[in-house]
Design a protein around this motif. Structure first.
Motif, short mmCIF file in Angstrom:
data_model
loop_
_atom_site.label_atom_id
_atom_site.label_comp_id
_atom_site.label_asym_id
_atom_site.label_seq_id
_atom_site.Cartn_x
_atom_site.Cartn_y
_atom_site.Cartn_z
N PRO A 109 0.81 -1.22 0.00
CA PRO A 109 0.00 0.00 0.00
C PRO A 109 0.85 1.27 0.00
O PRO A 109 1.94 1.30 0.57
CB PRO A 109 -0.80 -0.12 1.30
N GLU A 110 0.33 2.32 -0.63
CA GLU A 110 1.01 3.61 -0.59
C GLU A 110 1.14 4.11 0.85
O GLU A 110 2.07 4.85 1.18
CB GLU A 110 0.23 4.64 -1.42
N ALA A 111 0.23 3.66 1.71
CA ALA A 111 0.27 4.07 3.12
C ALA A 111 1.56 3.66 3.81
O ALA A 111 1.92 4.22 4.85
CB ALA A 111 -0.93 3.48 3.87
N LEU A 112 2.28 2.72 3.23
CA LEU A 112 3.56 2.30 3.80
C LEU A 112 4.50 3.49 3.97
O LEU A 112 5.29 3.54 4.91
CB LEU A 112 4.20 1.25 2.89
N GLY A 113 4.39 4.45 3.08
CA GLY A 113 5.26 5.61 3.13
C GLY A 113 5.06 6.49 4.35
O GLY A 113 5.89 7.35 4.64
N ARG A 114 3.95 6.29 5.06
CA ARG A 114 3.71 7.07 6.29
C ARG A 114 4.45 6.50 7.49
O ARG A 114 4.53 7.14 8.53
CB ARG A 114 2.21 7.13 6.60
N MET A 115 5.02 5.31 7.34
CA MET A 115 5.70 4.64 8.46
C MET A 115 7.12 5.19 8.58
O MET A 115 8.12 4.51 8.36
CB MET A 115 5.67 3.13 8.26
N SER A 116 7.19 6.43 8.97
CA SER A 116 8.44 7.19 8.87
C SER A 116 9.53 6.72 9.82
O SER A 116 10.69 7.08 9.66
CB SER A 116 8.16 8.67 9.12
N GLY A 117 9.18 5.90 10.82
CA GLY A 117 10.18 5.41 11.76
C GLY A 117 10.90 4.15 11.32
O GLY A 117 11.86 3.71 11.97
#
Length: 239
Positions: A109-117
């Protein structure tokens, strides 16, 4: 001290409801239990730092997994039957290690990119052909393990992964070394074994931190002058 519940290989089949009431848990290990589903009640375990769901038979995980915003150490989802990763995982911005390998995933998912840590991400032995553009937002990522997929290229945003040290692209479908890697200042190890490479780009000699380049089981001519130049620069090149 983290409160740990280790239920590894207990032949559970399903998770007892009593587990979801232990809201003080910091570590929960449910690996290798033949689990096929998870209750949405898992979202109640707000103090979890580590969650191990590996080596089960899960076909999906609930969106409520994204409510575990305290997860900071590890999330293991590998070796299940997951065909998708829920977008809600993007809420886990403090998580440092994520393993979704050995699942029949064709996309992430594109949402993976929000996992900034994220510092280490593993998606080995899945069915990926590419990565989401949002991967380039993982500015803390140091290790990326993608062995055994069908990846043909990397998104241009990969060029933003300036902290990346180790990249494993073994056993994929690459026909050239991905150009977005050219400007990565800290990349030390690139594993490209068992792809379809025939030539090498000149910019490899300009990578300031490159220490090891593994090209075995490709079609690269070991007598190429570029390989000799890399060796003179201190890079170990395996052909």
């Amino acid at each position: 001290m983290k409160h740990t519940l280790n239920l590894w290989r207990q032949e559970l089949g399903e998770v007892p409801e009593s587990v979801w009431r232990q809201t003080d848990l910091g570590v929960l290990i449910l690996a290798d239990n033949g689990l096929t589903s998870l209750s949405p009640d898992i979202g109640q375990l707000h103090r979890l730092k580590t969650l191990d769901l590996g080596h089960n038979a899960l076909t999906s995980v609930p969106e409520e997994l994204g409510e575990l915003t305290g997860l900071s150490d590890c999330l293991y989802l590998h070796d299940n039957q997951l065909s998708r990763i829920p977008d809600s995982l993007g809420n886990l911005t403090g998580l440092r290690y994520l393993n979704v390998g050995e699942n029949p995933l064709t996309t992430l998912p594109e949402a993976l990119g929000r996992m900034s840590g994220l510092i280490e991400f593993r998606a080995q032995h899945a069915r990926l052909t590419t990565l989401p553009d949002s991967m380039g937002r993982l500015r803390s990522l140091r290790e990326l393990w993608l062995r055994g997929n069908a990846i043909e290229s990397l998104p241009s945003s990969t060029a933003n992964l300036h902290e990346l040290r180790h990249l494993d692209l073994r056993e994929n479908s690459l026909t050239e070394v991905p150009e977005p890697l050219a400007g990565l200042p800290r990349l030390r190890h690139i594993d490209l074994r068992s792809n379809h490479l025939g030539r090498l780009p000149d910019w490899l000699t300009l990578m300031p931190s490159l220490e090891k380049l593994d090209l075995r089981w490709n079609r690269v001519d070991p007598s190429l002058p570029l390989i000799g130049e890399l060796a003179r620069l201190g890079c170990v090149v395996l052909t």
